[in-house]
Design an enzyme around this catalytic site. Structure first.
Site, mmCIF file in Angstrom:
data_model
loop_
_atom_site.group_PDB
_atom_site.id
_atom_site.type_symbol
_atom_site.label_atom_id
_atom_site.label_comp_id
_atom_site.label_asym_id
_atom_site.label_seq_id
_atom_site.Cartn_x
_atom_site.Cartn_y
_atom_site.Cartn_z
ATOM 1 N N GLY A 269 0.815 -1.211 0.000
ATOM 2 C CA GLY A 269 0.000 0.000 0.000
ATOM 3 C C GLY A 269 0.845 1.256 0.000
ATOM 4 O O GLY A 269 2.013 1.235 0.398
ATOM 5 N N THR B 62 5.846 1.459 5.688
ATOM 6 C CA THR B 62 4.474 1.107 6.040
ATOM 7 C C THR B 62 3.963 2.064 7.109
ATOM 8 O O THR B 62 4.687 2.385 8.053
ATOM 9 C CB THR B 62 4.328 -0.341 6.557
ATOM 10 N N ASP C 183 1.813 1.202 9.082
ATOM 11 C CA ASP C 183 1.509 0.327 10.226
ATOM 12 C C ASP C 183 2.669 0.251 11.229
ATOM 13 O O ASP C 183 2.478 -0.185 12.364
ATOM 14 C CB ASP C 183 1.185 -1.090 9.750
ATOM 15 N N MET D 232 -6.171 1.973 10.644
ATOM 16 C CA MET D 232 -5.395 0.941 9.950
ATOM 17 C C MET D 232 -4.349 0.328 10.878
ATOM 18 O O MET D 232 -3.843 0.978 11.773
ATOM 19 C CB MET D 232 -4.717 1.525 8.718
ATOM 20 N N GLY D 233 -4.030 -0.913 10.605
ATOM 21 C CA GLY D 233 -3.055 -1.649 11.407
ATOM 22 C C GLY D 233 -3.439 -3.110 11.429
ATOM 23 O O GLY D 233 -4.035 -3.593 12.381
ATOM 24 N N TYR E 149 -7.267 5.016 4.591
ATOM 25 C CA TYR E 149 -6.900 5.379 3.223
ATOM 26 C C TYR E 149 -6.597 6.867 3.091
ATOM 27 O O TYR E 149 -5.815 7.278 2.228
ATOM 28 C CB TYR E 149 -8.020 4.973 2.264
ATOM 29 N N GLU E 150 -7.219 7.679 3.977
ATOM 30 C CA GLU E 150 -6.957 9.128 3.946
ATOM 31 C C GLU E 150 -5.508 9.456 4.272
ATOM 32 O O GLU E 150 -5.007 10.537 3.937
ATOM 33 C CB GLU E 150 -7.838 9.863 4.959
ATOM 34 N N LEU E 151 -4.822 8.535 4.954
ATOM 35 C CA LEU E 151 -3.472 8.797 5.459
ATOM 36 C C LEU E 151 -2.366 8.403 4.486
ATOM 37 O O LEU E 151 -1.268 8.943 4.542
ATOM 38 C CB LEU E 151 -3.256 8.033 6.775
#
Length: 411
Positions: free
Chosen positions: A12, A132, A134, A178-179, A298-300
Site C-alpha cells: 500500500g 508502512t 503500520d 489501519m493496522g 486510506y486518507e493517510l
C-alpha cells in the site's frame, strides 16, 4: 554508466515513497549508475514484461520528495506464490540489465525481496527500504518505518477533530484505524489526539472475545457518564477484527484475501458492527446515546510527507545505494543513532511462519503503560467501593450485578 539500478514499490502507499525514489536516483547517478523505476510493483515483472518502466533522472525528480503517492505507482502482486512468476521476475530484470535492485515496501514486499535475492543467485544485489504506516516491520523499538510519523500526525488531527465534534454534539465516535497486524498507528493516533481510549490487538490476546470488546467500550461510556461527560472517541486498531474468535465472528470465514493471503480489512465493517452491538448493550441497560462509526486509513496513505519523513526517506534512499554499491546485498536498511545499519534478510524471517517477522506494540514497555494510564475505561479498582456504587446506580443495577456483567472488561 557503470550499471543499472531498478526501483520497485510494493504494497500500500505510504507518505515518503517519492522521497526514497528521489534520494536513490540522486545518489545512484552520482555513483555513475543508470536508474529505472518499475511501474506497478512486481505486476509486470511477474509476467516477464520489460516495457513498463520509467527512466529516472535527477532533473525530473528533484521536487517529488514533497509529494504523496508514488510516481511509479505500486501493487500487491506476489511472485513468491508461483515459481514461474519468480522466474519471470529474474528473467525480466536480467533482460533490463539490472545489477542493483531497491525494493520499497512493508512485510510482504520485504519477503518478496528476500526471495528475489535468493533466486538471482548473486547476479542482482538487493536492498529493501522499510515502508508502512503500520510501523510493524522488525526494527528496534523507537525506530519507525517511513510514512508512519506522517500518518500518525494526520490521523491524530482527524481524531482530535472528532473529539471536538463529540463534545460539541454530545456523541461518541468509534474510530477504526489501519493496522492489520499491530496497533502502533491506532495507539499513536489515540495518544496524539487525547482520545478517550484506544484498543489494540496486543493487549487483547490472540483469540479476542467479541463480548469483551463490547464490554470495554460500553463500560467506558458508562464511566464517562459517571464522570459527567456524555461524549468521547474510542480508537480501535483494525487488526483486532482478525483476532476475534471465529465462532463469534463468522463473517471472517468469507472475507476476501489479497495476493499475499491477508484478509482485506476494508471488507470488515468493524466500526459499524461495534456501534450496533454497543448501542444494543446500552439500550438493555436503559441508556440511549448517539454513536457514529468511522474508518480512518486510506486518507493517510498518500498525504504529503511531513518534514520528518522527507528527511528520513532521503537518508534511507542514500543509504540503500551506498550499501549496494559498496558490495552489499540481501538486507533491509535502517537508520539508527545517525548510522545506516543493514539488517540481513535472514534475520527478517520468522522461522515459524517463514514470512517477515512482525513488530507489535510492546505492552510491557513504559511508553505503553503511560498511554494506558491516560485512557478512560473501566479498571479493576472501579469494580469495588464508591465507584462501583456510582457505576451501578447509573444503569439502575445492583453493585453485585454490575460487577458480574462487566468483570470481563477488566480481566
Amino acid at each position: 554508466m557503470a550499471g543499472k539500478l531498478a526501483i520497485v514499490v510494493g504494497g500500500g502507499p505510504a507518505p515518503g515513497i517519492n522521497g526514497v525514489i528521489s534520494a536513490v536516483t540522486f545518489e545512484a547517478f552520482k555513483q555513475g549508475l543508470e536508474v529505472i523505476g518499475i511501474y506497478d510493483g512486481f505486476k509486470w515483472l511477474s509476467k516477464g514484461d520489460t516495457s513498463q518502466i520509467r527512466k529516472l533522472h535527477p532533473d525530473e525528480i528533484s521536487r517529488i520528495h514533497m509529494r504523496g503517492g508514488s510516481i511509479i505507482r505500486t501493487s500487491r502482486e506476489n511472485p513468491t506464490k508461483d515459481p514461474a512468476k519468480m522466474a519471470n521476475v529474474i528473467k525480466a530484470l536480467t533482460e533490463l540489465g539490472v545489477k542493483y535492485l531497491v525494493t520499497v515496501g512493508g512485510d510482504d514486499t520485504a519477503f518478496t525481496a528476500t526471495q528475489v535475492e535468493k533466486a538471482a543467485g548473486g547476479k542482482i544485489a538487493v536492498c529493501h527500504v522499510p515502508k508502512t504506516i503500520d510501523n510493524d516491520l522488525p526494527l528496534p523499538h523507537g525506530v519507525p518505518t517511513f510514512g508512519f510519523e506522517t500518518a500518525r500526525q494526520l490521523g491524530a488531527q482527524l481524531v482530535e477533530n472528532l473529539m471536538e465534534d463529540a463534545q460539541t454534539a454530545f456523541r461518541w465516535y468509534i474510530v477504526v484505524a489501519m493496522g492489520r497486524s499491530a496497533g502502533h498507528l491506532a495507539l499513536g493516533m489515540g495518544m496524539g489526539a487525547g482520545a478517550t481510549l484506544t484498543l489494540i490487538p496486543e493487549e487483547l490476546g490472540n483469540k479476542i472475545s467479541w463480548k469483551k470488546v463490547v464490554a470495554i467500550l460500553t463500560g467506558a461510556m458508562i464511566k464517562r457518564l459517571v464522570l459527567g461527560r456524555n461524549h468521547g472517541v474510542a480508537v480501535i486498531a483494525e487488526g483486532v477484527a482478525i483476532r476475534f474468535d471465529p465462532e463469534e465472528m463468522t463473517i471472517l470465514k468469507d472475507v476476501p484475501r489479497d495476493e499475499h493471503g491477508n484478509i482485506r480489512m476494508a471488507e470488515i465493517p468493524l466500526a459499524d458492527m461495534l456501534k450496533q452491538h454497543v448501542l444494543a448493550e446500552l439500550a438493555s441497560l436503559g441508556l440511549k446515546m448517539t454513536i457514529l462509526g468511522k474508518d480512518i486509513g486510506y486518507e493517510l496513505r498518500c498525504n504529503p510527507p511531513i518534514s520528518f519523513d522527507r528527511e528520513y526517506t532521503r537518508y534511507l534512499g542514500f543509504s540503500a545505494v551506498k550499501f549496494l554499491v559498496g558490495g552489499g546485498s540481501g538486507a533491509m536498511i535502517m537508520l539508527k543513532d545517525g548510522k545506516s545499519i543493514p539488517i540481513k534478510f535472514a534475520d527478517l524471517i520468522d522461522p515459524k511462519t517463514n514470512k517477515t517477522r512482525i513488530r507489535t506494540v510492546d505492552i510491557d514497555s513504559d511508553d505503553y503503560h503511560m498511554a494506558r494510564r491516560y485512557m478512560i475505561r473501566l479498571e479493576k479498582e472501579d469494580l469495588q467501593g464508591e465507584m462501583l456504587q456510582k457505576l451501578a446506580a447509573a444503569v439502575k443495577m445492583s453493585p453485585e450485578d454490575f460487577k458480574k456483567r462487566f468483570a470481563i472488561a477488566v480481566e
